[in-house]
Design a protein around this motif. Structure first.
Motif, PDB file in Angstrom:
ATOM      1  N   ASN A  76       6.681  44.818-142.726  1.00 34.30           N
ATOM      2  CA  ASN A  76       6.079  45.273-141.470  1.00 34.30           C
ATOM      3  C   ASN A  76       6.450  44.336-140.340  1.00 34.30           C
ATOM      4  O   ASN A  76       6.425  43.117-140.492  1.00 34.30           O
ATOM      5  CB  ASN A  76       4.546  45.297-141.586  1.00 34.30           C
ATOM      6  N   SER A 112       4.567  39.938-135.028  1.00 29.98           N
ATOM      7  CA  SER A 112       3.994  39.592-136.324  1.00 29.98           C
ATOM      8  C   SER A 112       4.856  40.222-137.401  1.00 29.98           C
ATOM      9  O   SER A 112       5.303  41.355-137.242  1.00 29.98           O
ATOM     10  CB  SER A 112       2.583  40.158-136.479  1.00 29.98           C
ATOM     11  N   VAL A 113       5.075  39.492-138.472  1.00 30.03           N
ATOM     12  CA  VAL A 113       5.785  40.054-139.622  1.00 30.03           C
ATOM     13  C   VAL A 113       4.925  39.874-140.858  1.00 30.03           C
ATOM     14  O   VAL A 113       4.158  38.917-140.967  1.00 30.03           O
ATOM     15  CB  VAL A 113       7.157  39.384-139.852  1.00 30.03           C
ATOM     16  N   SER A 114       5.032  40.818-141.779  1.00 30.48           N
ATOM     17  CA  SER A 114       4.360  40.672-143.064  1.00 30.48           C
ATOM     18  C   SER A 114       5.078  41.532-144.084  1.00 30.48           C
ATOM     19  O   SER A 114       5.669  42.558-143.748  1.00 30.48           O
ATOM     20  CB  SER A 114       2.889  41.076-142.960  1.00 30.48           C
ATOM     21  N   ASP A 162       4.271  42.276-148.387  1.00 38.68           N
ATOM     22  CA  ASP A 162       3.573  41.903-149.612  1.00 38.68           C
ATOM     23  C   ASP A 162       4.564  41.370-150.634  1.00 38.68           C
ATOM     24  O   ASP A 162       5.553  42.031-150.939  1.00 38.68           O
ATOM     25  CB  ASP A 162       2.833  43.114-150.193  1.00 38.68           C
ATOM     26  N   SER A 170      -0.952  34.625-147.498  1.00 37.43           N
ATOM     27  CA  SER A 170      -0.313  35.938-147.481  1.00 37.43           C
ATOM     28  C   SER A 170       1.099  35.720-146.946  1.00 37.43           C
ATOM     29  O   SER A 170       1.383  34.688-146.350  1.00 37.43           O
ATOM     30  CB  SER A 170      -1.073  36.904-146.570  1.00 37.43           C
ATOM     31  N   SER A 171       1.965  36.702-147.194  1.00 38.56           N
ATOM     32  CA  SER A 171       3.325  36.575-146.674  1.00 38.56           C
ATOM     33  C   SER A 171       3.355  37.195-145.287  1.00 38.56           C
ATOM     34  O   SER A 171       3.922  38.267-145.081  1.00 38.56           O
ATOM     35  CB  SER A 171       4.312  37.261-147.611  1.00 38.56           C
ATOM     36  N   SER A 172       2.686  36.528-144.359  1.00 34.88           N
ATOM     37  CA  SER A 172       2.634  37.053-142.996  1.00 34.88           C
ATOM     38  C   SER A 172       2.608  35.897-142.013  1.00 34.88           C
ATOM     39  O   SER A 172       2.154  34.798-142.344  1.00 34.88           O
ATOM     40  CB  SER A 172       1.397  37.929-142.813  1.00 34.88           C
ATOM     41  N   SER A 213       2.721  35.130-137.387  1.00 38.51           N
ATOM     42  CA  SER A 213       2.872  35.602-136.014  1.00 38.51           C
ATOM     43  C   SER A 213       3.428  34.481-135.164  1.00 38.51           C
ATOM     44  O   SER A 213       3.135  33.306-135.402  1.00 38.51           O
ATOM     45  CB  SER A 213       1.513  36.009-135.427  1.00 38.51           C
ATOM     46  N   PHE A 245      -0.747  31.950-139.249  1.00 39.70           N
ATOM     47  CA  PHE A 245      -0.432  32.325-140.627  1.00 39.70           C
ATOM     48  C   PHE A 245      -1.671  32.082-141.473  1.00 39.70           C
ATOM     49  O   PHE A 245      -2.688  31.600-140.973  1.00 39.70           O
ATOM     50  CB  PHE A 245       0.766  31.503-141.149  1.00 39.70           C
TER      51      PHE A 245
END
Lengths: 122, 109
Positions: free
Chosen positions: A32, A48-50, A52, A80-82, A84, B78
């Motif tokens: 995302n 923002s990137v994410s 799973d 989490s793999s996210s 910003s 994060f």
């Protein structure tokens, strides 16, 4: 004639993706990327990137003088793999995110951001 | 050469063991991209922070490779797992060799 430094050539998006993936297939989706549709000021565009299960996410801006933006590597204590951040965009262009999954596969997405005032000196 | 670099970090002061917390960081830095020109038309040389890391008790949370396309005053948000009481360590690496550090202590109740 081959003495030019490697940095003299701006690597293309495809080259950068290949370097990141090692030439592996890249699936569409599974990652995302949140970015505004219209950014008034290209000097600071929130993104923002994410993804799973991603161990790393690379962000590229296809229309910048140099496309690399950032690579986020997630460690064992990442919640989490996210992530910003805020980035510079020289003008209206596609922003691209490529995620490296824990199983070694890759996923990619892109989003067009319209920029009213570019963020590269000007 | 960056001057008056000041790092700011928002992390919880206390958490429950195993909690996932949102961490926000901001550092004041011009992030000179190497693309701009001064009034005489000379290119202003690149001078950026090129790497940011966050560790908790010596274990890595996130390691970011940064390019000139990151905005002035780099901001990152994060999530981090907090397995036990301890200390976050945030490190920024400047092109000029400077290393900026900040830490935040977390208690587990």
């Amino acid at each position: 004639l081959t003495l030019l430094p490697a940095g003299a050539y701006a690597a293309t998006v495809d080259e950068l993706v290949n370097e990141f993936t090692g030439g592996a297939d890249v699936a569409d989706g599974g990652v995302n990327l949140d970015a505004p549709e219209i950014a008034e000021n290209g000097n600071t565009v929130p993104i923002s990137v994410s993804a799973d299960g991603a161990t790393a996410i690379m962000v590229l801006a296809a229309g910048n003088p140099t496309p690399p933006v950032a690579t986020f590597n997630f460690g064992p204590l990442a919640g989490s793999s996210s992530a910003s951040t805020r980035i510079r965009l020289a003008g209206t262009q596609d922003v691209i995110a490529v995620a490296k999954m824990a199983d070694g596969s890759f996923a990619r997405t892109s989003k067009e951001v319209k920029v009213t005032i570019g963020g590269c000196g000007g | 050469m960056a001057e008056n670099v000041k790092a700011r970090v928002r992390a919880p002061r206390s958490a429950s063991a195993g909690e996932v917390a949102t961490i926000k960081t901001l550092i004041s830095h011009p992030m000179e991209s190497g693309q701009r020109k001064d009034s005489q038309g000379n290119t202003i040389p690149r001078s950026i922070i090129h790497r940011f890391t966050c560790d908790f008790n010596g274990e890595n949370v996130i390691d970011v490779k940064m390019e000139p396309a990151i905005s002035t005053n780099p901001y990152f948000e994060f999530e981090a797992k907090i397995p036990e009481a301890g200390e976050f360590k945030f490190t920024w690496y400047d092109d000029d060799g400077s290393v900026y550090e900040e830490s935040a202590t977390v208690e587990v109740s």
